[in-house]
Every structure is written in C-alpha cells, then in structure tokens.
Design a protein around this motif. Structure first.
Motif, PDB file in Angstrom:
ATOM      1  N   GLN A  47       1.125  -1.267   0.072  1.00 36.04           N
ATOM      2  CA  GLN A  47      -0.087   0.069   0.282  1.00 36.04           C
ATOM      3  C   GLN A  47       0.771   1.450  -0.248  1.00 36.04           C
ATOM      4  N   PRO A  48       0.896   1.830  -0.678  1.00 38.03           N
ATOM      5  CA  PRO A  48       1.628   3.117  -0.850  1.00 38.03           C
ATOM      6  C   PRO A  48       1.089   4.736   0.735  1.00 38.03           C
ATOM      7  N   ALA A  49       2.854   4.579   1.471  1.00 36.94           N
ATOM      8  CA  ALA A  49       2.106   5.674   2.480  1.00 36.94           C
ATOM      9  C   ALA A  49       2.502   6.437   2.717  1.00 36.94           C
ATOM     10  N   LEU A  50       4.111   6.771   1.836  1.00 37.41           N
ATOM     11  CA  LEU A  50       4.995   8.028   2.006  1.00 37.41           C
ATOM     12  C   LEU A  50       5.065   8.160   0.012  1.00 37.41           C
ATOM     13  N   TYR A  51       4.430   9.547   0.136  1.00 40.17           N
ATOM     14  CA  TYR A  51       4.279  10.151  -1.376  1.00 40.17           C
ATOM     15  C   TYR A  51       5.591  11.347  -1.378  1.00 40.17           C
ATOM     16  N   LEU A  52       5.970  11.715  -1.916  1.00 37.20           N
ATOM     17  CA  LEU A  52       7.598  12.207  -1.872  1.00 37.20           C
ATOM     18  C   LEU A  52       7.858  12.361  -3.360  1.00 37.20           C
ATOM     19  N   ARG A  65      -3.873  11.450   2.255  1.00 33.18           N
ATOM     20  CA  ARG A  65      -3.121  12.213   2.357  1.00 33.18           C
ATOM     21  C   ARG A  65      -2.551  12.898   2.903  1.00 33.18           C
ATOM     22  N   TRP A  66      -2.119  12.439   4.064  1.00 34.13           N
ATOM     23  CA  TRP A  66      -2.040  14.464   4.663  1.00 34.13           C
ATOM     24  C   TRP A  66      -0.835  14.649   4.484  1.00 34.13           C
ATOM     25  N   LEU A  67      -0.626  15.906   4.589  1.00 35.02           N
ATOM     26  CA  LEU A  67       0.706  16.579   4.047  1.00 35.02           C
ATOM     27  C   LEU A  67       1.200  17.254   5.312  1.00 35.02           C
ATOM     28  N   LEU A  68       2.787  16.815   5.379  1.00 35.80           N
ATOM     29  CA  LEU A  68       3.589  17.004   6.871  1.00 35.80           C
ATOM     30  C   LEU A  68       4.047  17.859   6.030  1.00 35.80           C
ATOM     31  N   TYR A 128      -0.512   5.985  13.477  1.00 36.43           N
ATOM     32  CA  TYR A 128      -1.673   5.076  14.323  1.00 36.43           C
ATOM     33  C   TYR A 128      -2.598   4.636  12.755  1.00 36.43           C
ATOM     34  N   ALA A 129      -3.206   5.456  11.506  1.00 39.45           N
ATOM     35  CA  ALA A 129      -4.249   5.266  10.873  1.00 39.45           C
ATOM     36  C   ALA A 129      -3.310   4.750   9.561  1.00 39.45           C
ATOM     37  N   GLY A 130      -1.615   4.116   9.814  1.00 42.60           N
ATOM     38  CA  GLY A 130      -1.427   3.872   8.070  1.00 42.60           C
ATOM     39  C   GLY A 130      -2.221   4.019   7.236  1.00 42.60           C
ATOM     40  N   ALA A 131      -2.237   5.353   7.021  1.00 49.03           N
ATOM     41  CA  ALA A 131      -2.795   5.903   5.809  1.00 49.03           C
ATOM     42  C   ALA A 131      -1.536   6.549   4.774  1.00 49.03           C
ATOM     43  N   GLY A 132      -1.891   7.688   4.215  1.00 48.50           N
ATOM     44  CA  GLY A 132      -0.650   8.100   3.582  1.00 48.50           C
ATOM     45  C   GLY A 132      -0.221   9.889   3.757  1.00 48.50           C
ATOM     46  N   LEU A 133       1.411   9.619   3.835  1.00 51.89           N
ATOM     47  CA  LEU A 133       1.719  10.776   4.396  1.00 51.89           C
ATOM     48  C   LEU A 133       2.293  11.945   3.305  1.00 51.89           C
ATOM     49  N   VAL A 134       2.011  13.225   2.871  1.00 47.03           N
ATOM     50  CA  VAL A 134       2.753  14.324   1.708  1.00 47.03           C
ATOM     51  C   VAL A 134       3.710  14.765   2.288  1.00 47.03           C
ATOM     52  N   VAL A 135       5.447  14.347   1.201  1.00 43.49           N
ATOM     53  CA  VAL A 135       6.619  15.493   2.117  1.00 43.49           C
ATOM     54  C   VAL A 135       7.055  15.723   1.134  1.00 43.49           C
ATOM     55  N   ARG A 136       6.622  17.501   1.041  1.00 45.75           N
ATOM     56  CA  ARG A 136       7.081  17.939  -0.317  1.00 45.75           C
ATOM     57  C   ARG A 136       7.332  19.682   0.132  1.00 45.75           C
ATOM     58  N   ASP A 137       8.453  20.100  -0.619  1.00 41.58           N
ATOM     59  CA  ASP A 137       8.391  21.417  -0.629  1.00 41.58           C
ATOM     60  C   ASP A 137       7.366  22.398  -0.251  1.00 41.58           C
ATOM     61  N   HIS A 181       7.007  25.543  -0.435  1.00 41.98           N
ATOM     62  CA  HIS A 181       6.074  26.708  -1.703  1.00 41.98           C
ATOM     63  C   HIS A 181       6.328  26.483  -2.703  1.00 41.98           C
ATOM     64  N   PRO A 182       5.133  26.893  -3.968  1.00 43.15           N
ATOM     65  CA  PRO A 182       3.718  27.657  -2.996  1.00 43.15           C
ATOM     66  C   PRO A 182       2.479  26.764  -2.488  1.00 43.15           C
ATOM     67  N   LEU A 183       2.253  26.713  -1.809  1.00 41.76           N
ATOM     68  CA  LEU A 183       1.262  25.980  -0.781  1.00 41.76           C
ATOM     69  C   LEU A 183       0.755  25.317  -1.655  1.00 41.76           C
ATOM     70  N   GLU A 184      -0.288  25.776  -2.118  1.00 37.27           N
ATOM     71  CA  GLU A 184      -0.938  24.962  -3.745  1.00 37.27           C
ATOM     72  C   GLU A 184      -0.793  24.372  -3.910  1.00 37.27           C
ATOM     73  N   GLU A 185       0.838  24.152  -4.221  1.00 42.40           N
ATOM     74  CA  GLU A 185       0.789  22.756  -5.485  1.00 42.40           C
ATOM     75  C   GLU A 185       1.561  22.201  -4.847  1.00 42.40           C
ATOM     76  N   ALA A 186       1.931  21.894  -2.836  1.00 40.68           N
ATOM     77  CA  ALA A 186       2.380  21.240  -2.190  1.00 40.68           C
ATOM     78  C   ALA A 186       1.308  20.726  -1.691  1.00 40.68           C
ATOM     79  N   LEU A 187      -0.441  20.755  -2.025  1.00 48.19           N
ATOM     80  CA  LEU A 187      -1.311  20.420  -1.794  1.00 48.19           C
ATOM     81  C   LEU A 187      -2.107  19.264  -1.801  1.00 48.19           C
ATOM     82  N   ARG A 188      -1.104  19.888  -3.570  1.00 46.96           N
ATOM     83  CA  ARG A 188      -1.408  18.618  -4.496  1.00 46.96           C
ATOM     84  C   ARG A 188      -1.480  17.155  -4.081  1.00 46.96           C
ATOM     85  N   ASP A 189      -3.308  16.959  -4.323  1.00 46.06           N
ATOM     86  CA  ASP A 189      -3.642  15.566  -4.361  1.00 46.06           C
ATOM     87  C   ASP A 189      -4.001  15.169  -2.272  1.00 46.06           C
TER      88      ASP A 189
END
Length: 452
Positions: A19-24, A178-181, A199-208, A210-218
């Motif tokens: 399962q996808p876990a970490l979105y870089l 997917r929760w943005l760090l 705890y949830a075994g869900a998805g975490l997104v780790v990105r630059d 800036h800009p915030l709108e792009e970081a929040l994609r998906d």
C-alpha cells in the motif's frame, strides 16, 4: 487504540506491504519500502555508535531526509531531540549540556558543542535495531519557552500514539487519504501529523511547502493556520482535494470556515500543548469561540479559572541533567497556566494567566484585545503587550503582522465600537521580519524583548 505491537512502519509493512504510504516529490514509497529505508538508516546509525538511551539532536531542513532520520533514530531507541534550525547557537549551547545529548544529526554547519559526535546519513542493509518498547522514551520536544529557557518535554511512543488516537476518534483519516506534513518536526504539531499517519496506516505527503497550493496537490488532509487557508481559498485556481483541515495558531473566523465548508472542506479547531503531545480538545469549527470537548483519553477541569489537563498522551516530565522532573501533580493533573471557562460544557480559552496585567487598577487580558484585532481582514497575527506607564502603571500596545495595505492610524477608530476605550492599545507597531523566521509559533517573550 489500534493493536500496534511493533514499530508502526513494521506493523503496516506486515499487514499492508504494497500500500502506498509516503508520497515524496519524485517517488511514492510503499509501507514495505518505508520499513526498509528506516531499518537501513537505523543500522547505519547503530554502526556509528548510536545505542538505546543515548541523546541525539536532530537538525535538518523540512523534508524526506528529516522524516526518515526521525523514524530511524526513534527505532534506535534514543532520546531524540528535534530542534529548530533558527535557534541561535548560543541558546543551544546553554540547553544541550543539561539534556545529555551525545550525537548530532545536523545538516547545518554551525558548530554547537564540540563534544557532540556528528552522524552521517549512511544506510546499511536493513536491520531491526532496538526492539519495540513503546514505554521507552522516544522524543524530547522543546516547549515554546514563553518565559525563561525552553524545557524538553519527554514522550514515549505510547503517548504519541495516544495523542493520535484521540484526534482520529473525531477526524476521519483512512488508508487512502493523504495528510501533508505541513509543519516542522521540531514542533509538537508536526510530530502529531507523523504519529497520526503511523497510527492510521494512511498516506503522508512530504514536499516543498512553497507554493502551498502546489504542496497540497492531491492531499486530502492538512494542518494549517487560518491565514494559509484564507490565501489558499482566495488564490486557488483549481479544485482542491482537501477534505479535512485542522486549524490552529489564531482565532478562526466564521467567514473562513463557512467558505471552506462550501467547498467541501471540513474545518477543525482545537486546543493543545507540547506537554500533551499536541491536541487535547477539538471540534468542528463553528460560530462558538470555544475549542471543543476533551478528546478520548483526555480530561479537563478548571480550578480558579486555571485549565488543568490529564491525558494518556502526557509527557513523562521535563528532562534535565539526567533526571525527569514531573510536570503533573500527585493526581496526574497538569496545571497549564491557561485561563478558561466552560461554555455550554465546551472549553473556552481566555488567555494565559501569566499574560494578565493591570492598567489603572483594571485587569487586562491581552488575548481579549488580540481576538478583536484578528477580526480585521488585513491583520494576520497580533501580540498585545504591556508598556510601562507613569500614570496607569502599564498600558497595552499592539505588535502586528499585517498586509502592507493596512494603515495603522485607522485602527483606533476601527476598534472604537469593538473594545472598551481603556482597552484600546495606545500604539501599534509592525512585527519585525526577524521574529517570523522561527517556528509556527512566535514566543510572546521574544516580542516583549524586541519591544523593550
């Protein structure tokens, strides 16, 4: 709590390996791959001399490297101290000796203490590292240091997971989400995001960021301050994937949450602190000024208007010179020094007892004035502090972070029908840029020191 009986990344690698876990930025890691990377780094740290129970300072830019080092060092069983890269070297030199730090994983060139051994990011073939002992000390997180030197609150993995369980009892966060760090790991709110993911075994997104709108994609989930959400909703030229937003850092305008809810974004607000591993109370944001009801595993009581908290997520205490000093009384209550009331059963925070000052014999709670000023559409952050006054003892002044379009000369008239005249600040000043370069929370004491 979920039945996690191993390091969480190992638990999910066993039950949901592909399962996808970490979105870089450039790749997506499954739980199996996360486990392999973390265990490889842990093996590399162990080869460099890291052993369970030793102290390790972690200072690195926000991103993948910081996150993986955090997880690997936790798996090594160390007392992990993430620190803000903006902290002055002089302050760290005062703090670190009493925190018994042996190693530094430090991506910055600033020499802090010559005695610290520098760790390299050198993965080896995966190794289990220290065994899963959730009651062992995992992290030491510096408080904001509103007065004096910051303290290091000591938490176990059990406490971090209890914090996550309480939040996720009210917020929906599923494996496909997917929760943005969006917050740094030296701040308890940033660590809170990581442990909810674990705890949830869900998805975490780790990105630059800036800009915030792009970081929040998906991204379906995010932790933001109101100013970020305002700008996002006003500037976004595309449909956001956001479903849930945990807001913090300031008063939350009803207009903001209404606009967000109209776009299908559920907004949450709450109340928390470093000592409790983040959130204590939470609710869906509404027109009430309250911060909600205690989450599962938390208790709140008022004693002479002071908020007392008892929680499964509580720190073991404050670490100092090889000892853990308890932060609770004999019954396990933490005396927060926050002033509050119950309104319809819901907790409402009035301000810090320590911030109350007297002007002409009348008590002034700075947060009361700040809440009103934050309703101004051009003001993003405000600190009301006392200035010595020969006639009244002290008078309030306001230090603002606001849009350039704001004319501070207009503020007394804007406040005229919103505050008692005696509570209107005598002067308004711009918050200096230097104070904005730290974490997500500017200590009030730093603003006072700058003003003086």
């Amino acid at each position: 709590m979920a039945a996690i009986t191993d390091w969480p990344w190992c638990h999910w690698a066993q039950s949901r390996p592909e399962q996808p876990a970490l979105y870089l930025d450039r790749q997506v890691l499954t739980w199996r791959q996360v486990q392999q990377k973390v265990e490889g780094l842990a093996a590399g740290f162990a080869r460099q001399g890291v052993t369970p129970g030793c102290g390790v300072m972690l200072r690195a830019p926000h991103g993948e490297r910081m996150l993986l080092a955090y997880l690997a060092l936790v798996q090594c069983g160390v007392r992990l101290l993430p620190v803000n890269p903006q902290l002055p070297a002089e302050l760290l030199a005062k703090l670190l000796p009493d925190l018994n730090i042996d190693f530094a994983f430090d991506d910055y060139d600033t020499a802090v203490l010559p005695s610290l051994r520098r760790l390299q990011f050198s993965p080896l073939p995966a190794s289990r590292g220290a065994g899963w002992q959730p009651q062992r000390i995992a992290t030491m997180t510096l408080t904001s240091g509103s007065s004096g030197l910051p303290k290091a609150a000591v938490h176990t993995s059990t406490a971090h997971l209890a914090s996550a369980a309480g939040v996720l009892a009210v917020m929906d966060y599923q494996p496909g989400d997917r929760w943005l760090l969006s917050l740094p790991l030296f701040h308890v709110s940033g660590q809170g995001i990581v442990w909810r993911w674990l705890y949830a075994g869900a998805g975490l997104v780790v990105r630059d960021m800036h800009p915030l709108e792009e970081a929040l994609r998906d991204c379906t989930h995010a932790s933001l301050v109101p100013t970020q959400l305002w700008r996002l909703l006003q500037q976004s030229g595309q449909t956001l994937a956001l479903k849930q937003v945990l807001l913090g850092g300031a008063m939350i305008p009803v207009e903001l949450t209404g606009l967000a809810e109209a776009q299908g974004i559920c907004c949450w607000c709450g109340y928390g602190m470093t000592e409790m591993a983040s959130t204590v109370c939470a609710k869906r944001a509404d027109e009430s000024a309250g911060v909600g009801f205690p989450l599962p595993g938390r208790e709140v009581r008022l004693v002479e208007e002071e908020v007392w908290v008892r929680s499964q997520s509580a720190a073991l205490g404050y670490w100092r010179n090889g000892q853990i000093a308890s932060l609770t009384d004999d019954q396990g209550w933490f005396h927060t020094r926050d002033r509050g009331v119950f309104d319809g059963g819901e907790l409402r925070i009035l301000g810090r007892l320590d911030n109350l000052f007297f002007s002409g014999g009348e008590g002034i709670q700075p947060e009361d004035i700040e809440r009103v000023l934050l309703r101004h559409p051009l003001i993003h952050q405000v600190f009301v502090i006392p200035r010595e006054d020969a006639e009244f003892g002290h008078r309030p002044v306001a230090v603002l972070d606001a849009d350039e379009a704001l004319d501070m000369n207009d503020l007394p008239q804007w406040l005229a029908d919103k505050l008692p005249r005696f509570h209107c600040p005598d002067h308004f000043y711009s918050l200096p840029e230097a104070l904005k370069k730290g974490g997500i929370k500017i200590p009030r004491q730093q603003v006072k020191e700058w003003f003086q």
